[in-house]
Design an enzyme around this catalytic site. Structure first.
Site: not given
Lengths: 333, 309
Positions: A8, A12, A190, A192
């Protein structure tokens, strides 16, 4: 517990163009590694295929049907953003046997999830709520929003560091505040990797009491990518957190992901460092670079200006304005 | 203040003003009351909410209007039906309200994305729908995008439309937040209805940026041989017409890449009660008030009221 949004959030990085064969092969490999939840879909979730953020190669229902077939042990997850996806998208996903639904809202806007968390709760589905761009809100504010989400029916709640802006102490403060405020449900983190901190931030989150940690194979994701799953899992194990994941099968899944899902694994490129510092969603990168090049402006200036305007995920149309404005300033000067 | 008190102390503005009531006292209802107050053709007889402590009810009282916290019931038990009822509640509430209001013969102007009534976008449909007594104002994104998609589809071979609106968080009330599904469905339906393009998508972002972002709608269109200059000219002509009732409506950008055109529209509010960035509420309320004002001149309304025209 590990949650894997490779299929998912990774979308991107490839403009939402993953095909069914790739989805199937990675889902089978993740299943073999006993990854608890495999999330799939367009990068912005159910119903989000659009010119605004990119049109997916295949439709939501095809993706779900394909991955469902590939998963025998792992549970299947989806993501949705209210205002992009709708309750009808949720109901179609339920019919495809989705096990875990995540409703994403901007950090301060939990009330946008009230309707959809209610729809999921009434259907007896497992619903999570994630607060995105969480660097834009203080720990107390996030805790308050998390409590509201639980009130609407979320069975897990947490934060996304969508811009890759956090340092570990930021995560400790935010997860700590949320864990204290919502003792009844598990808390999600979550990460990055824009500033190279994703794994360290995830360990900080676990130490602060987060029970669900997200990671993607090879960090597959926008810009500098997500928390790298096959690093995260053994690091968590060494830190004393059992994951139930088979290491060799996990490494195999990551190798397969590198080979089949991505042209190259994410690196912390200069532009990703800038977007992390600016606090702008990494998914903006392609369009910022493209439009800046066409207009002859410095994409780094565009990112810092988007950060100054507090652009949130989904506001990709602002890039055009910012590029035009910087371009005209340059001409005027 | 009781509804009856309001009904006996009418504030006539012109010889035969339209009597109106407003249900819903959130941000939309409050701005609506301020716009009705400015209109010589409309006479506000009742503002109905649910919460006696709401700021919207206090605002209506401060202007001297009758208010009630009894919601729709107060309208139904009024001694004489209102000519026009504005419904500024939520899509679900409007679906409940309409069967109750329909027998009264009132013109109902629905500001929720309920899809119940006949859709109106003033510069495209006119403000005097030929049939029906339920007029639907679509959505804020619908009011902003429909004039442009209608004009583009008439001039260019558009195969796909996408309309992405961004609303500032503090002017998106609870009903708006609960009605995102209806917003998406109703806005997409309006884009298809008024452009003839079947492949469409509607998206709504709610932004908490500080200072708040001005209401904007990006219209993405896919068309062969897109010429940004010609597209912009068509969009500007449509915008000029919209400014006749929503003066803050502007084309702020128009770009083309390959077969993809993006037109960015912004709406600044011109309102006594709204901040300038709340163009989402301003454009839909301005359209609603125009429908009511137009109704004041209609022969069927005069007949119903027993007044020779």
């Amino acid at each position: 517990m590990i949650h894997d949004p490779t299929l998912r959030d990774g979308q991107h990085a490839v403009r939402h163009r993953l095909g069914l064969a790739e989805l199937r092969r990675y889902a089978e490999a993740a299943d073999a590694a006993r990854i608890p939840v495999v999330e799939v879909g367009h990068g912005n979730g159910l119903g989000a295929s659009s010119l605004q953020v990119g049109q997916a190669a295949v439709g939501d229902e095809e993706m779900l049907a394909t991955v469902r077939e590939a998963l025998r042990h792992s549970r299947m997850g989806v993501f949705m953003l209210p205002g992009w996806g709708t309750s009808d998208d949720l109901r179609r996903a339920m019919a495809h046997g989705v096990d875990v639904f995540r409703v994403g809202v901007h950090a301060t806007e939990a009330s946008l999830a009230e309707r959809h968390l209610g729809v999921l709760r009434d259907a007896g589905a497992e619903a999570h709520c994630v607060l995105m761009m969480s660097h834009m809100a203080a720990p107390e504010e996030l805790a308050e929003q998390a409590v509201r989400a639980v009130g609407y029916g979320a069975q897990a709640v947490g934060i996304m560091d969508s811009a890759g802006h956090f340092l570990p102490a930021d995560v400790t403060a935010r997860i700590g505040a949320i864990v204290e405020a919502v003792d009844a449900v598990p808390v999600i983190f979550h990460g990055h990797n824009n500033l190279g901190m994703a794994v360290a931030n995830s360990v900080a989150a676990a130490d602060a009491g987060a029970l669900i940690i997200d990671g993607c194979a090879r960090g597959f994701g926008a810009g500098a990518g997500n928390t790298q799953l096959e690093v995260l899992v053994p690091v968590l194990e060494r830190s004393g957190y059992a994951t139930g994941i088979d290491l060799y099968a996990l490494l195999d899944a990551a190798d397969l992901a590198e080979r089949e899902l991505m042209p190259a694994p994410p690196v912390t490129a200069s532009m990703s460092i800038v977007s992390g510092l600016a606090g702008v969603f990494s998914g903006f990168k392609h369009r910022v670079v493209e439009l800046s090049a066409a207009a002859g402006v410095d994409p780094r200036d565009v990112f810092f200006e988007l950060g100054r305007r507090q652009a949130i995920a989904g506001q990709e149309d602002l890039i055009v304005d910012v590029v035009a404005e910087l371009s005209s300033r340059r001409t005027d000067g | 203040m009781s509804p009856a008190a309001g009904l006996t102390s009418a504030r006539p503005k012109v010889a035969d003003p339209v009597t109106v009531a407003v249900i819903g006292t959130g941000a939309i209802g409050r701005d609506l009351v301020s716009k009705i107050d400015r209109s010589p053709a409309l006479d506000c007889r009742l503002v109905a909410g649910r919460n006696p402590a709401s700021a919207g009810l206090r605002y209506a009282e401060s202007l001297g209007y009758a208010t009630t916290a009894d919601g729709i019931e107060a309208l139904l038990t009024a001694p004489r039906p209102f000519d026009v009822v504005f419904d500024a509640t939520s899509a679900a509430s409007h679906r409940d309200h309409w069967p109750l209001l329909e027998p009264l013969g009132t013109l109902v102007i629905d500001l929720t994305p309920s899809k119940v009534g006949q859709m109106v976008a003033p510069t495209v449909t006119g403000v005097s729908p030929a049939t029906g007594r339920n007029v639907n104002l679509i959505s804020c994104g619908g009011q902003a995008s429909v004039p442009v998609v209608h004009a583009l589809a008439a001039h260019f071979p558009v195969s796909y439309f996408e309309v992405v609106s961004t609303v500032a968080s503090d002017v998106a009330g609870r009903a708006t937040r609960l009605n995102l599904d209806e917003y998406v469905a109703t806005t997409a339906n309006a884009v298809t209805t008024f452009s003839g393009v079947t492949d469409v998508k509607a998206i709504l972002n709610i932004s908490p940026a500080v200072p708040p972002a001005t209401f904007r709608t990006a219209v993405h269109a896919r068309m062969a041989d897109a010429d940004p200059v010609a597209v912009r000219a068509v969009a500007e002509r449509a915008a000029e017409q919209v400014r006749s009732f929503a003066p803050g409506y502007e084309v702020v950008a128009c770009t083309a890449t390959g077969d993809l055109v993006t037109i960015t529209l912004e709406v600044m509010a011109h309102s006594d009660v709204l901040p300038p960035y709340a163009g989402n509420l301003d454009i839909i309320n301005s359209a609603a008030v125009m429908v009511a004002e137009q109704y004041a001149t209609r022969p069927d309304r005069a007949l119903r009221a027993g007044v020779a025209s």
